[in-house]
Design an enzyme around this catalytic site. Sequence first.
Site, PDB file in Angstrom:
ATOM      1  N   LYS A  69       0.856  -1.188   0.000  1.00 39.85           N
ATOM      2  CA  LYS A  69       0.000   0.000   0.000  1.00 39.85           C
ATOM      3  C   LYS A  69       0.883   1.226   0.000  1.00 39.85           C
ATOM      4  CE  LYS A  69      -4.458   0.924   0.016  1.00 39.85           C
ATOM      5  NZ  LYS A  69      -5.584   0.127  -0.510  1.00 39.85           N
TER       6      LYS A  69
HETATM    7  P1  NAD Z   1     -13.204   7.618  -3.531  1.00 40.72           P
HETATM    8  O1  NAD Z   1     -12.204   8.643  -3.229  1.00 40.72           O
HETATM    9  O2  NAD Z   1     -13.657   7.439  -4.942  1.00 40.72           O
HETATM   10  O3  NAD Z   1     -14.526   7.845  -2.638  1.00 40.72           O
HETATM   11  C1  NAD Z   1     -14.521   8.039  -1.273  1.00 40.72           C
HETATM   12  C2  NAD Z   1     -15.886   8.593  -0.901  1.00 40.72           C
HETATM   13  O4  NAD Z   1     -16.004   8.657   0.519  1.00 40.72           O
HETATM   14  C3  NAD Z   1     -16.151   9.998  -1.425  1.00 40.72           C
HETATM   15  O5  NAD Z   1     -17.492  10.097  -1.815  1.00 40.72           O
HETATM   16  C4  NAD Z   1     -15.912  10.866  -0.178  1.00 40.72           C
HETATM   17  O6  NAD Z   1     -16.616  12.101  -0.234  1.00 40.72           O
HETATM   18  C5  NAD Z   1     -16.458   9.949   0.879  1.00 40.72           C
HETATM   19  N1  NAD Z   1     -16.008  10.264   2.220  1.00 40.72           N
HETATM   20  C6  NAD Z   1     -14.784  10.645   2.661  1.00 40.72           C
HETATM   21  N2  NAD Z   1     -14.806  10.841   3.992  1.00 40.72           N
HETATM   22  C7  NAD Z   1     -16.067  10.560   4.396  1.00 40.72           C
HETATM   23  C8  NAD Z   1     -16.725  10.573   5.641  1.00 40.72           C
HETATM   24  N3  NAD Z   1     -16.078  10.892   6.755  1.00 40.72           N
HETATM   25  N4  NAD Z   1     -18.033  10.207   5.679  1.00 40.72           N
HETATM   26  C9  NAD Z   1     -18.685   9.868   4.549  1.00 40.72           C
HETATM   27  N5  NAD Z   1     -18.118   9.843   3.351  1.00 40.72           N
HETATM   28  C10 NAD Z   1     -16.827  10.191   3.280  1.00 40.72           C
HETATM   29  O7  NAD Z   1     -12.629   6.259  -2.934  1.00 40.72           O
HETATM   30  P2  NAD Z   1     -13.046   4.772  -3.289  1.00 40.72           P
HETATM   31  O8  NAD Z   1     -12.095   4.267  -4.294  1.00 40.72           O
HETATM   32  O9  NAD Z   1     -14.502   4.684  -3.513  1.00 40.72           O
HETATM   33  O10 NAD Z   1     -12.665   4.068  -1.913  1.00 40.72           O
HETATM   34  C11 NAD Z   1     -13.558   4.057  -0.785  1.00 40.72           C
HETATM   35  C12 NAD Z   1     -13.110   2.975   0.166  1.00 40.72           C
HETATM   36  O11 NAD Z   1     -13.108   1.730  -0.542  1.00 40.72           O
HETATM   37  C13 NAD Z   1     -11.682   3.138   0.717  1.00 40.72           C
HETATM   38  O12 NAD Z   1     -11.633   2.615   2.018  1.00 40.72           O
HETATM   39  C14 NAD Z   1     -10.862   2.267  -0.205  1.00 40.72           C
HETATM   40  O13 NAD Z   1      -9.662   1.845   0.417  1.00 40.72           O
HETATM   41  C15 NAD Z   1     -11.837   1.137  -0.430  1.00 40.72           C
HETATM   42  N6  NAD Z   1     -11.559   0.352  -1.624  1.00 40.72           N
HETATM   43  C16 NAD Z   1     -11.630   0.919  -2.867  1.00 40.72           C
HETATM   44  C17 NAD Z   1     -11.319   0.134  -3.967  1.00 40.72           C
HETATM   45  C18 NAD Z   1     -11.427   0.670  -5.375  1.00 40.72           C
HETATM   46  O14 NAD Z   1     -11.141  -0.080  -6.311  1.00 40.72           O
HETATM   47  N7  NAD Z   1     -11.854   1.887  -5.571  1.00 40.72           N
HETATM   48  C19 NAD Z   1     -10.943  -1.192  -3.804  1.00 40.72           C
HETATM   49  C20 NAD Z   1     -10.903  -1.738  -2.520  1.00 40.72           C
HETATM   50  C21 NAD Z   1     -11.210  -0.943  -1.442  1.00 40.72           C
END
Ligand code: NAD
Length: 409
Positions: free
Chosen positions: A98
């Site tokens: 990571k």
């Molecule tokens: P992203 O940046 O596209 O979206 C994150 C979202 O969360 C945004 O809408 C943001 O406004 C919101 N957010 C941030 N802080 C917040 C809070 N305190 N309360 C409510 N909403 C809040 O990120 P993503 O890629 O969608 O990732 C989200 C989660 O999923 C992370 O934990 C990431 O590690 C995990 N994840 C993502 C992927 C992927 O392929 N995108 C894969 C595995 C895990």
Amino acid sequence: MEDVFLAAEARIKSLQRVMNLTDREVDRLLSSEKISHTELEVEGEKIPAWRIIHNNALGPGKGGIRFHPDVSEGEVRSLAFWMALKNSLAGLPYGGGKGGAKFNPKGRSPEFIQKVSRAYVKAFHQVLGPDKDVPAPDVYTNPQVMAWMLDEYEKIIGQHQPAMITGKPIELGGLALRSDSTARGGFIIANELINAMNENKTELTVAIQGFGNAGAHIARMLDQDGLKIIAVSDSRGGIMNENGLDLAEVSETKEREGTVAAYTKGNKISNEELLELKTDILFLAALENQITKENADRIQARYIIELANGPVSPEADEVLWSKKIMVVPDILANSGGVIVSYFEWAQNKVGNLLDEAYLERKLEEMMKLSWSRVLDVFEKKDRAIDLRTSAYVLAVERILSAERLRGNI
Ligand code: NAD
């Protein structure tokens, strides 16, 4: 806020009792393989940055890069640890990795983000590579960031190397399927859960915290599948309508105003309130540590599905378990993203064009297999351990077996 790596330690320590792990095995599972840390200098600003390989017994490191003001070494270590478990559970030939850069990308120019992306690769290119450690997007990074990083890497090594990073734009060797693969995987798991628990999906209500890559895509899929989305939120707040939200309109609002909270056909709610709503399924798709011992007692959802990494703390797990709330763990529910990253990496390495319809089927097959293996452990232990512990048992067994074969333990 609870220290995130303490959560990883607590989880492995409680697993020690369930699996009769030796202290040596526990130490091995908890020690990071390589921690690289530096300060990037961009336009006179110093930006702390990390790349961490947690374990590489099963293969090269694999895991995203996050741009966020709260990034810390403990957070990156925890995320790398979870990636090691997730990759192991999914049966992928990867260890865990990571990365992160501690700054707020919101409101920054594309030029500034590009400079940070390139500086990151300049600083860490020696520890990255298709057979060393392979990054991907995470919170506030995207295919464009991957493109800049790939370009910088290829300039440094003087040749094309698309397999050094995944989640790339299609023109640079990415896969169309990658853009919504985490949500797709979570959607497959949600359906497996609904079937296994004999629920009628048209009667279920859903709340989703986080409306980014993972959250917005899964909202669309669930909506199209007939589930009622009653609340969504992002970092600026949430919106709720118990008769169901019009997802297309909510997405347009997000596009136009930058937040779902600007949507007017519903009641404004805070993120805290969204978590505590009476709903059947709560998807956590924002950041870690959202349900902790502070609010676990007030959670009313019947099922929680973790699309984010580490959104429920170990103390909260105990409270939720005692309330019979079933939590589908991150290392299972959000593994669709890294599985499709693996397809992309394999395609880039082999130089072969993979058929997208085949990959869609393969993703479904792999997600269902992981679900059924986890459920099997859960049932064999007479439901005396939760789904997270069941998933950890499988993930840890595979890592330790590789470590034993290598003579490391
Ligand atoms: P992203 O940046 O596209 O979206 C994150 C979202 O969360 C945004 O809408 C943001 O406004 C919101 N957010 C941030 N802080 C917040 C809070 N305190 N309360 C409510 N909403 C809040 O990120 P993503 O890629 O969608 O990732 C989200 C989660 O999923 C992370 O934990 C990431 O590690 C995990 N994840 C993502 C992927 C992927 O392929 N995108 C894969 C595995 C895990």
